[in-house]
Every structure is written in C-alpha cells, then in structure tokens.
Scaffold this motif. Structure first.
Motif, PDB file in Angstrom:
ATOM      1  N   GLN A 107      65.379  -0.732  74.091  1.00  0.00           N
ATOM      2  CA  GLN A 107      64.927  -2.350  73.219  1.00  0.00           C
ATOM      3  C   GLN A 107      62.942  -2.123  72.899  1.00  0.00           C
ATOM      4  OE1 GLN A 107      65.977  -5.377  74.113  1.00  0.00           O
ATOM      5  NE2 GLN A 107      67.506  -5.209  74.915  1.00  0.00           N
ATOM      6  N   ILE A 108      62.679  -1.617  74.065  1.00  0.00           N
ATOM      7  CA  ILE A 108      61.117  -1.216  74.070  1.00  0.00           C
ATOM      8  C   ILE A 108      60.564   0.138  72.647  1.00  0.00           C
ATOM      9  CG2 ILE A 108      59.207   0.387  74.684  1.00  0.00           C
ATOM     10  CD1 ILE A 108      60.309  -0.025  77.432  1.00  0.00           C
ATOM     11  N   MET A 109      61.921   0.741  72.287  1.00  0.00           N
ATOM     12  CA  MET A 109      61.585   1.680  71.577  1.00  0.00           C
ATOM     13  C   MET A 109      61.284   0.651  70.190  1.00  0.00           C
ATOM     14  SD  MET A 109      63.662   4.452  70.574  1.00  0.00           S
ATOM     15  CE  MET A 109      64.830   4.502  69.630  1.00  0.00           C
ATOM     16  N   ARG A 110      62.367   0.332  69.971  1.00  0.00           N
ATOM     17  CA  ARG A 110      63.382  -0.746  68.934  1.00  0.00           C
ATOM     18  C   ARG A 110      62.363  -1.565  68.653  1.00  0.00           C
ATOM     19  NH1 ARG A 110      68.347  -1.757  70.365  1.00  0.00           N
ATOM     20  NH2 ARG A 110      70.200  -0.151  69.153  1.00  0.00           N
ATOM     21  N   GLY A 111      61.397  -2.453  69.326  1.00  0.00           N
ATOM     22  CA  GLY A 111      59.989  -3.555  69.743  1.00  0.00           C
ATOM     23  C   GLY A 111      59.296  -2.581  69.212  1.00  0.00           C
ATOM     24  N   VAL A 112      58.535  -1.154  69.323  1.00  0.00           N
ATOM     25  CA  VAL A 112      57.703  -1.173  68.355  1.00  0.00           C
ATOM     26  C   VAL A 112      57.945   0.084  67.679  1.00  0.00           C
ATOM     27  CG1 VAL A 112      56.283   1.488  68.654  1.00  0.00           C
ATOM     28  CG2 VAL A 112      56.911   0.469  70.681  1.00  0.00           C
TER      29      VAL A 112
ATOM     30  N   LYS B 115      44.291  -3.491  72.605  1.00  0.00           N
ATOM     31  CA  LYS B 115      44.258  -2.210  72.586  1.00  0.00           C
ATOM     32  C   LYS B 115      45.732  -1.890  72.406  1.00  0.00           C
ATOM     33  CE  LYS B 115      39.802  -1.223  75.041  1.00  0.00           C
ATOM     34  NZ  LYS B 115      39.921  -2.215  75.634  1.00  0.00           N
ATOM     35  N   PRO B 116      45.774  -0.547  72.116  1.00  0.00           N
ATOM     36  CA  PRO B 116      47.107   0.034  71.844  1.00  0.00           C
ATOM     37  C   PRO B 116      47.990  -0.067  73.674  1.00  0.00           C
ATOM     38  CG  PRO B 116      45.997   1.142  70.509  1.00  0.00           C
ATOM     39  CD  PRO B 116      45.160   0.184  71.104  1.00  0.00           C
ATOM     40  N   PHE B 117      47.299   0.665  74.384  1.00  0.00           N
ATOM     41  CA  PHE B 117      47.868   0.331  75.385  1.00  0.00           C
ATOM     42  C   PHE B 117      48.213  -0.584  76.106  1.00  0.00           C
ATOM     43  CE2 PHE B 117      46.941  -0.194  79.998  1.00  0.00           C
ATOM     44  CZ  PHE B 117      47.662   1.243  80.228  1.00  0.00           C
ATOM     45  N   GLN B 118      47.308  -2.355  75.762  1.00  0.00           N
ATOM     46  CA  GLN B 118      47.550  -3.265  76.304  1.00  0.00           C
ATOM     47  C   GLN B 118      48.849  -3.621  75.977  1.00  0.00           C
ATOM     48  OE1 GLN B 118      43.542  -4.658  74.732  1.00  0.00           O
ATOM     49  NE2 GLN B 118      43.426  -5.746  77.437  1.00  0.00           N
ATOM     50  N   LEU B 119      49.138  -3.733  74.005  1.00  0.00           N
ATOM     51  CA  LEU B 119      50.435  -3.666  73.708  1.00  0.00           C
ATOM     52  C   LEU B 119      51.539  -2.981  74.155  1.00  0.00           C
ATOM     53  CD1 LEU B 119      51.430  -5.206  71.527  1.00  0.00           C
ATOM     54  CD2 LEU B 119      50.545  -3.556  70.166  1.00  0.00           C
ATOM     55  N   MET B 120      51.308  -1.736  74.581  1.00  0.00           N
ATOM     56  CA  MET B 120      52.126  -0.861  75.120  1.00  0.00           C
ATOM     57  C   MET B 120      52.936  -1.202  76.383  1.00  0.00           C
ATOM     58  SD  MET B 120      52.820   3.181  75.244  1.00  0.00           S
ATOM     59  CE  MET B 120      52.087   3.262  75.948  1.00  0.00           C
ATOM     60  N   MET B 121      51.620  -1.303  77.345  1.00  0.00           N
ATOM     61  CA  MET B 121      52.258  -2.431  78.626  1.00  0.00           C
ATOM     62  C   MET B 121      52.482  -3.471  78.593  1.00  0.00           C
ATOM     63  SD  MET B 121      51.121  -0.576  81.316  1.00  0.00           S
ATOM     64  CE  MET B 121      52.207  -0.680  83.071  1.00  0.00           C
ATOM     65  N   GLY B 122      51.693  -4.542  78.173  1.00  0.00           N
ATOM     66  CA  GLY B 122      52.510  -5.699  78.109  1.00  0.00           C
ATOM     67  C   GLY B 122      54.119  -5.434  77.060  1.00  0.00           C
ATOM     68  N   LYS B 123      54.555  -4.843  76.352  1.00  0.00           N
ATOM     69  CA  LYS B 123      55.725  -4.778  75.987  1.00  0.00           C
ATOM     70  C   LYS B 123      57.074  -4.060  77.078  1.00  0.00           C
ATOM     71  CE  LYS B 123      56.617  -3.734  71.045  1.00  0.00           C
ATOM     72  NZ  LYS B 123      57.311  -4.962  71.078  1.00  0.00           N
ATOM     73  N   ILE B 124      55.984  -3.039  77.640  1.00  0.00           N
ATOM     74  CA  ILE B 124      57.255  -1.901  78.868  1.00  0.00           C
ATOM     75  C   ILE B 124      57.521  -3.337  79.724  1.00  0.00           C
ATOM     76  CG2 ILE B 124      56.850  -0.804  80.757  1.00  0.00           C
ATOM     77  CD1 ILE B 124      56.033   1.382  78.707  1.00  0.00           C
ATOM     78  N   LEU B 125      56.560  -4.178  80.286  1.00  0.00           N
ATOM     79  CA  LEU B 125      56.602  -5.102  81.741  1.00  0.00           C
ATOM     80  C   LEU B 125      57.636  -6.379  81.282  1.00  0.00           C
ATOM     81  CD1 LEU B 125      52.789  -4.647  82.931  1.00  0.00           C
ATOM     82  CD2 LEU B 125      54.931  -3.945  83.414  1.00  0.00           C
ATOM     83  N   GLY B 126      57.174  -6.916  79.266  1.00  0.00           N
ATOM     84  CA  GLY B 126      57.472  -7.911  79.454  1.00  0.00           C
ATOM     85  C   GLY B 126      59.368  -7.719  78.941  1.00  0.00           C
ATOM     86  N   ILE B 127      59.826  -5.926  79.008  1.00  0.00           N
ATOM     87  CA  ILE B 127      61.077  -6.273  78.406  1.00  0.00           C
ATOM     88  C   ILE B 127      61.543  -6.026  79.572  1.00  0.00           C
ATOM     89  CG2 ILE B 127      62.566  -4.090  77.245  1.00  0.00           C
ATOM     90  CD1 ILE B 127      60.886  -4.287  74.462  1.00  0.00           C
ATOM     91  N   ALA B 128      60.897  -5.227  80.759  1.00  0.00           N
ATOM     92  CA  ALA B 128      61.134  -5.320  82.446  1.00  0.00           C
ATOM     93  C   ALA B 128      61.894  -6.728  83.376  1.00  0.00           C
ATOM     94  CB  ALA B 128      60.125  -4.313  83.106  1.00  0.00           C
TER      95      ALA B 128
ATOM     96  N   ALA C 217      56.335   5.422  72.998  1.00  0.00           N
ATOM     97  CA  ALA C 217      55.994   6.744  72.287  1.00  0.00           C
ATOM     98  C   ALA C 217      56.748   7.145  71.064  1.00  0.00           C
ATOM     99  CB  ALA C 217      55.448   7.862  73.203  1.00  0.00           C
ATOM    100  N   ILE C 218      58.136   7.547  71.416  1.00  0.00           N
ATOM    101  CA  ILE C 218      59.332   7.600  70.322  1.00  0.00           C
ATOM    102  C   ILE C 218      58.992   7.040  69.210  1.00  0.00           C
ATOM    103  CG2 ILE C 218      61.351   8.344  69.695  1.00  0.00           C
ATOM    104  CD1 ILE C 218      61.683   9.391  72.304  1.00  0.00           C
ATOM    105  N   GLY C 219      59.119   5.064  69.512  1.00  0.00           N
ATOM    106  CA  GLY C 219      59.415   3.923  68.501  1.00  0.00           C
ATOM    107  C   GLY C 219      57.617   4.675  68.010  1.00  0.00           C
ATOM    108  N   SER C 220      56.294   4.734  68.084  1.00  0.00           N
ATOM    109  CA  SER C 220      55.602   4.687  67.565  1.00  0.00           C
ATOM    110  C   SER C 220      55.636   5.640  65.981  1.00  0.00           C
ATOM    111  CB  SER C 220      54.401   4.571  68.738  1.00  0.00           C
ATOM    112  OG  SER C 220      53.841   5.647  69.188  1.00  0.00           O
ATOM    113  N   ALA C 221      56.758   6.896  66.957  1.00  0.00           N
ATOM    114  CA  ALA C 221      56.305   8.126  66.138  1.00  0.00           C
ATOM    115  C   ALA C 221      57.133   7.987  64.825  1.00  0.00           C
ATOM    116  CB  ALA C 221      56.774   9.559  67.371  1.00  0.00           C
TER     117      ALA C 221
END
Lengths: 301, 437
Positions: free
Chosen positions: B197-202, B219-232, B322-326
């Motif tokens: 789901q994280i990957m899809r979201g990205v 910051k990208p880090f904030q966005l990623m962290m927020g996404k990971i935590l939110g989905i968790a 990271a995969i999602g973003s690549a």
C-alpha cells in the motif's frame, strides 16, 4: 526580493543551469522565459528547495535561502496534480495546513477564494469529478491560499479557456497590488507583455538577458518606423533605409529605418513633401520577437 | 513534526474512509469466523443419520457381541447369503456384514455389502470392533485373562518442564512454536499487505503529480515518514477491528457449542463418566496445551511481537516506498520487489524447517539477528526462550536497520519522485544515493 547568484545545477548527463544570476524586484511580476528544456523548471525547483543548487546561492529578502522560507512561497507546478479521491475543500485545507496555516485561518480563506473562483457548488465533490479547468482553479487557490510573499507560477494559463484565463490574470494582478512578488514562467509571450514588469530569458541553461520589459524592448529598438499613407513613396535619401514596402490601390505601407541616429522628424519632414501620411509609428520589437531573435541567434552561433 | 502529523492524518483518514476499507473490515471477521466455524458445522451436519447393519454370522463367533454404537445399529439375521443380499439391495439405509466360517488365526473373507459406498469411518469402526472381538476370542482360547492384560497395559505421557530461571514451567513444543508461528504469520502478512500500500500510495502521488506541490511544502523525508506511519495506523486499526469483531462473532456463534469442556473439573468428570478412554485422553491433552499457554511469557511475547511487528513493517515499508518512488507505474515494480520479498519469504520457509527444529542453532541465531529476517525469525524463536543479549542485539540492529533503510529510501525517494518517464535500473538507483541534496 530574490537574488539569484551564479547558480549552477547539473544532472547526471547534462547541465541544467550554467552560472545563472539575476535579481527579482519586490512587488512585481517577473517573467521567467525560455524555450522548453532551457532550465526554467530546474531553477524553480531550486528556489522552492525541492532540489539544491550545485554552486551559487539564492538570497530571499537578503537572507540565504533556508527551509523556513518555504512557507512564504507558493508554487504552481507546470505538471498539475491533486489527490483525485479527495474532496475539493479537504484538499485545500490539507495543502494550506502543510503550508503552516491554522485550521481556522485556512477554512476562512478557502471560503473567500472558493467564491472568487466560482467554485462554491463543487466544494464537496471529489477532484476527479471536476473538469480540468476547474481542477486548475483549485490548484491555483492552493498555491496562493497562504498569502505567500513569493508566488511561482509555471505556465499558469495552460488549460484555461479565455474567460477563466482572464479570471486568473485579474487575480494575479490583484495579488501584486497586495504586495506579492510573482514569478511567472512561460514560453508563451502574449501574456508576458501585458503582465510582466521584468523578465529574464534563459536559453540552453544560460541566462541570455534580463531587466525591465521596457528597457529590454528599448534596447532592441533599431530606430525603425512604420509608415502608411497615400501616394507613391520613393525614398532616395542616404539617411533612410527602406526595409519593406508594399503598395496597394494607391496606398502604401512601409517600414523604414532611420540611419545615423537622426530624429524621426527628419523622415517625417522628408515624406510630408511627397506623400499623404496616414500613420507613423515607431516599431518597437515585441518580447516575442526578441525571444525568437535571441534564441535563434544562439542556435546559429 | 507537525507536518508529519498532518500527513499521517491524511493518509489515515482517506484510507479509513474508503468503502473498500469498511467492507473489508466487516467482511474480514466474517470470513475468519467462517473459517473456524464452518468445518465444525460441516462435521456435525455430515453424519447422515442411522445406519443399520445386518449381520449374517456363519462363524458364530460374534453372536450378540456387536453392540450398537453411535449411528451404527446391528441387526442379526439368519438366512442364506443370497436372500440377505437381495434384501439389502432393496433397502437404501442398510448394509449387510457377512462373516463366513472363520479361522481365528487367519480371519479372511469378511464382506460388507451395501447399495452405496460405505464411508471410511464406518469401515474402520467395523474393522476395529471385529478385531477386538477376535482378539478377545483368542485371549479366551489361549487362557489369558483379559483383566490381567488390561492391568499390564500402561499409558505414558511425558510432561515437559522448562527449568529456566529457576522456576518450573510446564511447556509444550507444539504450543510454543504455535504461538511464535501465529505472530510470525501476522508480521509477514502485515508487511506485505501494507508495504505494498505504501508503494501504491507513492506511485499514485507520483503519477498524478501532486508530489511536486507537496514536496514544495514538506521535505521528502517527512512525506515518506508520514505515509509509512499513516498506513501503519490504518493497518493496526484494521487488525484491531478484525480481532475484536472476529472475537465477537466467534463468541456469539460458538456459545452454542460447549467450549468449556476442557476445564479441569470437566476433565475429571469426563474421566469418571466416560467409558471411552480416548476422549478423556484428548481432553487431557487439551488441558496440557492450555496450561502451556498459561506458562508462556505472554507480556514478553506480546511486547516483542509489537516491537518486531512495527520494526519489520517500518524497515520494509521504507523500502517499498523507495520502490514506489523509483518507478512510474506498478508494472515496473517487479524487478525491485524481488530482492525485498526474498528475505521475507526465505525467513518464512527456513522458519518452518530449521528454526522450528533447532531454535537455538546457528541458522536460527543469525536469522534472528539480521534485521531483514529478524522480525519473523525472532518471533519463532522467542517462545522457546532467547538469551537477553541476543534479543537486545536483534532489536538494536532492527532499529539501526530501520534507520538505515529509511535513509536509503529517503535518498532514492528524493530523486525518484521527480523523475518521470525513465526506466530505472539498479545502477541508476545507486547513483541517486550519492546525489547532492
């Protein structure tokens, strides 16, 4: 407002910006011009701190650019995008809060902007239900909602019909009145002349010219005049050079360059004795002409 | 921090409000309950009433010896085989057990005639009954008293006791590994379902280009962290709801089934009343399992479960992001998914073989220390008791591993999310890691 000093940026394979410097005065509309792939978006991304410059620095109101400045900027990227599954109102609220607005402030401002943009009945709809133009409006609101001091608009009129383009144009002018500085990136010149106070032209990663629109245009003047009238124009003076001449049913149309820095009155006087003059106007190059001239010059060079 | 919180909220709310989430939340427990209840129900339904067995006993050994048992009713007949057979073919619910004249040392030729196929359980039942009857006859013939034999018969049952930490705990290998296994499965499922789901979201943010707007605010880090935590948080919510709802549904439906028949008192009663010793044995076994469960260090297990659950998820979540973003779309993710899924699947396969067999061996040790395999491996080892320093080392490495992958993913993310229309390979990715910010 913004001083760009000697900024360079290169990606893996190519140089996107090559020692670019210019200054953006406060409370003005600044046109960042250049053909596709010239490096405009790269520069904007450096200003919005999405990426960093390899060398050089940017000063925001005299301060070196730092993350805190982000909240004082609004950025409308060329590639528009919103969360498709989110409601218009929620989306705006979220983006505004990310820019540091409080919930109450954001809600109040969203209301007034929604009315200004005639989107009232769409607030509760998902973004994906909106037409492209309406989505653009929503995105424009999101860009300016936090009343940023610096607004960066990348091709703001693409995708708008003339009516909505005018609506946006009026809003841009109003924002300048309120004290915002607006960077306006485009490769379409029509809007530049009516909106921009200053421009910078970037081509092939390099800044090729910058300054106030009027100064630039004046500097590209070639002391050329457009003349229209009745009769047959025959110029046989070494002071003038006819660049173009057409005759049609006894009327003529000509473009004449005055040589040796003579006054246009000399030309007028010369013609008055020979033909009947209907129009006489200095031919100042448009930004579009300057743009094309500069860009193609560089290509040929 | 405030911005991460905003992102967490958005990721959480948009997902939780989706119809699919609500549907899955309610359908999930029903499915789970169905998984538990349907087999039980089917077992009660499938016994299809009484079965009459006509016994034609030409040997005379079994006269009056076959007692009715459960759904099997015995009916002795005395008539020629042919007439009996003919009668059975006319009656659907009866079958004919034909016992010819027998040699007790080599009983051959017993046949069961029926119109329909005989069920395996009926056949086994009959065989057992005949066997024990013949044995009785043989005992009688050789002069051994059945009562003496019964006295000699012994039942051995080893109670395994764990002596660690000085106090005795009764343990049970099946229960201990079971507890670890359940935890490991949950971790595995969670990482996969919500990692993807994280990957899809990205990818979604990337394809609809919102990312550029968001990245100009956070910051990208904030966005990623927020996404990971939110989905968790979404995942945890769903799991909690599932557990609560399943529990409710199961309790509700199984209140009709006697579930307390395994309590101690019930067992002694059962032992007294039940003639069938097998049943009592089963109940005792169940009792042992229950007491082993009681003796598991539940707070430790639960605490570790939560730690590895979150740690493993965060570690892998960052990589999925990271995969999602690549990539530009989901079909391009395959080549990058493989190296992520391999350690997960491997730890699961190895778990079933090596770790379960030898939870303190070197393979188990290393797999439970290395962050990529530790969430699953450690969960499997834990119930068997893991030295404190190993646990501490494993946890510390998992935290480090998590910080490492987030850093790594952050670098890829930062470059990747603004990169469009370019097929990325590993060489490209490794270059991104060293791009200047």
């Amino acid at each position: 407002m913004l001083q760009i000093k000697d900024v360079s940026k290169s990606y893996a394979s190519h140089l996107a910006l090559d020692h670019v410097s210019f200054e953006i005065p406060e409370k003005s509309i600044f046109g960042l011009l250049g053909p596709n792939g010239a490096g405009k978006t790269s520069l904007i991304r450096i200003i919005t701190q999405i990426t960093g410059a390899d060398t050089g620095e940017i000063l925001f109101k005299g301060e070196r650019l730092k993350p805190e400045h982000i909240n004082r900027m609004g950025y409308l990227p060329e590639e528009r995008g919103l969360y498709k599954k989110m409601k218009v109102g929620e989306q705006l609220l979220y983006l505004a809060q990310l820019k540091g607005l409080s919930k109450a402030d954001a809600t109040a401002r969203i209301k007034s902007w929604i009315d200004k943009m005639e989107l009232r009945s769409w607030v509760g709809k998902n973004i994906e239900d909106l037409s492209k133009g309406m989505q653009q409006k929503v995105q424009f609101i999101a860009t300016v909602l936090h009343e940023p001091e610096l607004i960066i608009l990348d091709e703001p009129f693409s995708g708008f019909d003339p009516i909505n383009a005018n609506l946006i144009k009026d809003q841009i002018l109003e924002l300048r009145e309120k004290g915002s500085t607006i960077i306006f990136s485009t490769h379409r010149m029509e809007s530049v002349e009516e909106l921009c106070d200053n421009i910078a032209l970037i081509n092939k990663s390099k800044k090729v010219l910058d300054g106030p629109v009027k100064t630039i245009r004046d500097s590209y003047k070639t002391n050329t005049f457009l003349v229209e009238g009745k009769g047959k124009l025959l110029l046989a003076s070494p002071d003038f050079k006819v660049l173009e001449q057409r005759e049609h049913h006894g009327f003529f149309h000509a473009i004449v360059q005055i040589l040796d820095n003579q006054s246009p009155n000399v030309l007028l006087r010369y013609m008055l004795e020979r033909v009947e003059i209907h129009a006489f106007k200095e031919k100042v190059p448009s930004i579009n002409e300057i743009f094309i001239q500069t860009v193609t010059e560089k290509v040929n060079a | 921090m405030h911005k991460i919180w905003l992102i967490v909220q958005r990721e959480y709310l948009t997902r939780v409000r989706k119809k699919s989430f609500i549907i899955m939340t309610f359908v999930g427990p029903l499915l789970m309950a169905a998984m538990i209840i349907v087999p039980v129900w089917l077992a009660t339904v499938s016994s299809d009433g009484e079965e009459t067995i006509e016994v034609l006993d030409e040997s005379g050994f079994f006269a009056g010896k076959l007692q009715d048992k459960g759904e099997l009713k015995f009916h002795y007949v005395q008539e020629p085989l042919e007439t009996a057979k003919k009668r059975v073919t006319e009656n659907e619910n009866s079958s004919l057990l034909y016992i010819p004249k027998l040699d007790l040392d080599n009983p051959q030729g017993i046949k069961l005639f029926s119109q329909e196929n005989t069920s395996l359980s009926t056949q086994l039942n009959l065989e057992r009954m005949l066997k024990s009857e013949i044995e009785e006859q043989k005992f009688a013939r050789s002069g051994v008293d059945k009562a003496v034999l019964d006295k000699i018969k012994t039942d051995i049952d080893i109670n395994t006791v764990n002596l660690k930490d000085g106090d005795e705990k009764s343990s049970n290998a099946a229960v201990t590994s079971g507890a670890g296994y359940v935890g490991a499965i949950l971790i595995y499922m969670f990482i996969f379902i919500y990692g993807v789901q994280i990957m899809r979201g990205v990818i979604e943010e990337k394809t609809n280009r919102i990312v550029e707007v968001v990245i100009s605010s956070v910051k990208p880090f904030q966005l990623m962290m927020g996404k990971i935590l939110g989905i968790a948080a979404v995942g945890l919510t769903q799991f909690l709801l599932w557990i609560t709802l399943s529990f409710a549904v199961v309790t509700l439906l199984s209140s009709r089934f006697q579930t307390d028949r395994f309590s101690d008192k019930q067992i002694s009663q059962t032992m007294e009343t039940m003639q069938d010793a097998g049943q009592a044995e089963k109940a005792q076994e169940m009792n042992k399992i229950m007491s082993a469960l009681d003796n598991l260090n539940v707070p430790l297990l639960l605490g570790c479960f939560l730690f590895y659950f979150l740690g493993g998820y965060l570690l892998y979540g960052a990589l999925f992001g990271a995969i999602g973003s690549a990539v530009d779309n989901e079909t391009d993710t395959q080549q990058f998914m493989l190296p992520i899924t391999i350690p997960l699947i491997m730890s699961f396969i190895v778990a079933q073989t090596v770790i379960m067999k030898n939870p303190d061996g070197p393979v188990a040790f290393w797999m439970s220390i290395i962050p990529f395999t530790s969430p699953i491996s450690m969960m499997l080892r834990l119930p068997f008791g893991v030295p404190g320093w190993q646990l501490a080392l494993s946890m510390a490495l998992l935290v480090l591993g998590f910080i490492g992958t987030v850093w790594l993913a952050g670098r890829i993310y930062r470059v990747g999310i603004l990169m469009y229309g370019k097929k990325v390979n590993y060489r490209e990715l490794s270059k991104w890691l060293f791009y200047k910010g």
